[in-house]
Design a protein around this motif. Sequence first.
Motif, PDB file in Angstrom:
ATOM      1  N   ALA A  84      -3.208   2.816   7.631  1.00  0.00           N
ATOM      2  CA  ALA A  84      -2.718   1.669   8.640  1.00  0.00           C
ATOM      3  C   ALA A  84      -4.244   0.921   9.014  1.00  0.00           C
ATOM      4  O   ALA A  84      -4.164   0.046   9.444  1.00  0.00           O
ATOM      5  CB  ALA A  84      -2.193   2.211   9.970  1.00  0.00           C
ATOM      6  N   THR A  85      -5.402   1.459   8.658  1.00  0.00           N
ATOM      7  CA  THR A  85      -6.650   0.806   8.654  1.00  0.00           C
ATOM      8  C   THR A  85      -6.974  -0.454   7.614  1.00  0.00           C
ATOM      9  O   THR A  85      -7.754  -1.337   7.883  1.00  0.00           O
ATOM     10  CB  THR A  85      -7.792   1.802   8.717  1.00  0.00           C
ATOM     11  N   LEU A  86      -5.964  -0.321   6.785  1.00  0.00           N
ATOM     12  CA  LEU A  86      -6.007  -1.299   5.759  1.00  0.00           C
ATOM     13  C   LEU A  86      -5.197  -2.736   6.164  1.00  0.00           C
ATOM     14  O   LEU A  86      -3.976  -2.391   6.607  1.00  0.00           O
ATOM     15  CB  LEU A  86      -5.806  -1.081   4.374  1.00  0.00           C
ATOM     16  N   LYS A  87      -5.384  -3.583   5.696  1.00  0.00           N
ATOM     17  CA  LYS A  87      -4.143  -4.752   5.608  1.00  0.00           C
ATOM     18  C   LYS A  87      -3.216  -4.604   4.497  1.00  0.00           C
ATOM     19  O   LYS A  87      -3.495  -4.735   3.415  1.00  0.00           O
ATOM     20  CB  LYS A  87      -4.928  -6.094   5.578  1.00  0.00           C
ATOM     21  N   GLY A  88      -1.851  -4.687   4.841  1.00  0.00           N
ATOM     22  CA  GLY A  88      -0.684  -4.726   3.736  1.00  0.00           C
ATOM     23  C   GLY A  88       0.411  -3.999   4.412  1.00  0.00           C
ATOM     24  O   GLY A  88       0.309  -3.523   5.727  1.00  0.00           O
ATOM     25  N   ASP A  89       1.435  -3.923   3.559  1.00  0.00           N
ATOM     26  CA  ASP A  89       2.816  -3.450   3.921  1.00  0.00           C
ATOM     27  C   ASP A  89       2.771  -1.908   3.342  1.00  0.00           C
ATOM     28  O   ASP A  89       2.262  -1.685   2.177  1.00  0.00           O
ATOM     29  CB  ASP A  89       3.795  -4.133   3.139  1.00  0.00           C
TER      30      ASP A  89
ATOM     31  N   LEU B  23       0.898  -1.152  -0.190  1.00  0.00           N
ATOM     32  CA  LEU B  23      -0.015  -0.022  -0.061  1.00  0.00           C
ATOM     33  C   LEU B  23       0.922   1.185   0.037  1.00  0.00           C
ATOM     34  O   LEU B  23       1.550   1.446   1.030  1.00  0.00           O
ATOM     35  CB  LEU B  23      -1.003  -0.178   1.208  1.00  0.00           C
ATOM     36  N   ALA B  24       0.640   2.130  -0.995  1.00  0.00           N
ATOM     37  CA  ALA B  24       1.540   3.381  -1.149  1.00  0.00           C
ATOM     38  C   ALA B  24       0.487   4.557  -0.391  1.00  0.00           C
ATOM     39  O   ALA B  24      -0.717   4.412  -0.167  1.00  0.00           O
ATOM     40  CB  ALA B  24       1.747   3.934  -2.303  1.00  0.00           C
ATOM     41  N   PHE B  25       1.357   5.382   0.406  1.00  0.00           N
ATOM     42  CA  PHE B  25       0.514   6.370   1.123  1.00  0.00           C
ATOM     43  C   PHE B  25       1.203   7.522   1.062  1.00  0.00           C
ATOM     44  O   PHE B  25       2.401   7.626   0.894  1.00  0.00           O
ATOM     45  CB  PHE B  25       0.105   6.146   2.561  1.00  0.00           C
TER      46      PHE B  25
ATOM     47  N   THR C   8      -2.290  10.551   6.599  1.00  0.00           N
ATOM     48  CA  THR C   8      -2.494   9.718   5.610  1.00  0.00           C
ATOM     49  C   THR C   8      -1.918   8.159   6.106  1.00  0.00           C
ATOM     50  O   THR C   8      -2.619   7.128   5.770  1.00  0.00           O
ATOM     51  CB  THR C   8      -1.669  10.091   4.306  1.00  0.00           C
ATOM     52  N   GLU C   9      -1.111   8.274   6.730  1.00  0.00           N
ATOM     53  CA  GLU C   9      -0.463   6.959   7.200  1.00  0.00           C
ATOM     54  C   GLU C   9      -1.280   6.312   7.971  1.00  0.00           C
ATOM     55  O   GLU C   9      -1.528   5.063   8.052  1.00  0.00           O
ATOM     56  CB  GLU C   9       0.839   7.102   7.886  1.00  0.00           C
TER      57      GLU C   9
ATOM     58  N   ILE D 136     -11.374   4.617  -7.387  1.00  0.00           N
ATOM     59  CA  ILE D 136     -11.699   4.659  -6.238  1.00  0.00           C
ATOM     60  C   ILE D 136     -12.468   3.446  -5.874  1.00  0.00           C
ATOM     61  O   ILE D 136     -13.358   3.121  -6.090  1.00  0.00           O
ATOM     62  CB  ILE D 136     -12.676   6.028  -5.887  1.00  0.00           C
ATOM     63  N   GLU D 137     -11.780   2.594  -4.701  1.00  0.00           N
ATOM     64  CA  GLU D 137     -12.328   1.528  -4.190  1.00  0.00           C
ATOM     65  C   GLU D 137     -12.745   1.545  -2.918  1.00  0.00           C
ATOM     66  O   GLU D 137     -13.460   0.628  -2.342  1.00  0.00           O
ATOM     67  CB  GLU D 137     -11.558   0.396  -4.432  1.00  0.00           C
ATOM     68  N   LYS D 138     -12.649   2.598  -2.108  1.00  0.00           N
ATOM     69  CA  LYS D 138     -13.045   2.785  -0.862  1.00  0.00           C
ATOM     70  C   LYS D 138     -12.639   4.205  -0.437  1.00  0.00           C
ATOM     71  O   LYS D 138     -11.886   4.895  -0.926  1.00  0.00           O
ATOM     72  CB  LYS D 138     -12.148   1.806   0.087  1.00  0.00           C
ATOM     73  N   GLU D 139     -13.421   4.596   0.738  1.00  0.00           N
ATOM     74  CA  GLU D 139     -13.182   5.695   1.285  1.00  0.00           C
ATOM     75  C   GLU D 139     -12.850   5.534   2.880  1.00  0.00           C
ATOM     76  O   GLU D 139     -13.408   4.819   3.435  1.00  0.00           O
ATOM     77  CB  GLU D 139     -14.382   6.875   1.262  1.00  0.00           C
ATOM     78  N   ILE D 140     -12.047   6.467   3.263  1.00  0.00           N
ATOM     79  CA  ILE D 140     -11.700   6.180   4.662  1.00  0.00           C
ATOM     80  C   ILE D 140     -11.968   7.692   5.344  1.00  0.00           C
ATOM     81  O   ILE D 140     -11.160   8.632   4.827  1.00  0.00           O
ATOM     82  CB  ILE D 140     -10.275   5.747   4.898  1.00  0.00           C
ATOM     83  N   VAL D 141     -12.654   7.863   6.417  1.00  0.00           N
ATOM     84  CA  VAL D 141     -12.783   9.249   6.977  1.00  0.00           C
ATOM     85  C   VAL D 141     -12.243   9.252   8.406  1.00  0.00           C
ATOM     86  O   VAL D 141     -12.619   8.227   9.180  1.00  0.00           O
ATOM     87  CB  VAL D 141     -14.299   9.447   7.016  1.00  0.00           C
ATOM     88  N   LEU D 142     -11.304  10.013   8.796  1.00  0.00           N
ATOM     89  CA  LEU D 142     -10.728  10.174  10.022  1.00  0.00           C
ATOM     90  C   LEU D 142     -10.970  11.618  10.732  1.00  0.00           C
ATOM     91  O   LEU D 142     -11.249  12.431  10.156  1.00  0.00           O
ATOM     92  CB  LEU D 142      -8.980  10.255  10.078  1.00  0.00           C
ATOM     93  N   SER D 143     -11.214  11.675  12.062  1.00  0.00           N
ATOM     94  CA  SER D 143     -11.223  12.557  12.850  1.00  0.00           C
ATOM     95  C   SER D 143      -9.828  13.202  13.063  1.00  0.00           C
ATOM     96  O   SER D 143      -9.019  12.526  13.425  1.00  0.00           O
ATOM     97  CB  SER D 143     -11.951  12.438  14.186  1.00  0.00           C
ATOM     98  N   VAL D 144      -9.550  14.538  12.567  1.00  0.00           N
ATOM     99  CA  VAL D 144      -8.476  14.859  12.636  1.00  0.00           C
ATOM    100  C   VAL D 144      -8.167  16.012  13.911  1.00  0.00           C
ATOM    101  O   VAL D 144      -8.772  16.832  14.153  1.00  0.00           O
ATOM    102  CB  VAL D 144      -8.044  15.821  11.269  1.00  0.00           C
TER     103      VAL D 144
END
Length: 269
Positions: A18-23, A3-5, A13-14, A72-80
Amino acid sequence: MFLAFFGPKGTFTEEAAATLKGDLIAYDSIIEVLDAVKNKKVDKGVVPIENSIEGPVGVTLDLLAQDYDLIIEKEIVLSVSHNLLANPGTSIKDIKSVYSHSQALSQCRIFLENLNIITHSTSSTAAAAKFIKGQKNAGAIGTNRAAELYGLEIIARDIQDYDNNMTRFVVLSHKKQPSTGNDKTSIVFSLSKDCPGGLYDVLGLFARENINLTKIESRPSKKGLGKYIFFIDFEGHCDDSKVENILNTIKNKTPFVKVLGSYPTYGED
């Protein structure tokens, strides 16, 4: 899976990636993340696309619209939550300048104006934290993780102007996602300059089918003053019959339309 970020390490963004599975693999810019996905150096990429306070991340929208055929295959929403970081032993009164990404600086405008100090924009919040290491009169706006990574202290917490500060990230790949029954679709389109009421006509297609629009955004097309492209998010999947009919109609009415992806609505798998 790789996974690139948009990095370096210690960015929001990291945290989203990190909520996804992968390196996880950090890249220094959004365009480098998109290049890595395009050239299949990684399986997926994670980049910011929108903030609840400062609005869209223009570079992400522009690149997806015209330069990259990614999905776009997914969206992730974070409280900042933004923090003021400094070297150990530094107090707020010692700070003469603050570094961070332009979005973070904008989101903490009131706090910074009250300090009456000079601000400097950097490529990311983590890059700012890394840059100030060892500088006694400099601070950075960044994350808890950035403070840990670069040996800094948090001297002020939650310094953002508004409590409800949310950032939306998108996961990009080459793979179209199947319908889940609770999806959102993102598209971008342009209008003919000799088509009065063109935007009204396009939006009316959704209204007539009772399809809810969740976002509408305009961006300069880079092709001259007064020329724009439009981004729309709406409920439904591009394979749904009603949505498919609307998209076909838009194709016939406009010179350019592109589906950026259909993906589960935030909070759904």
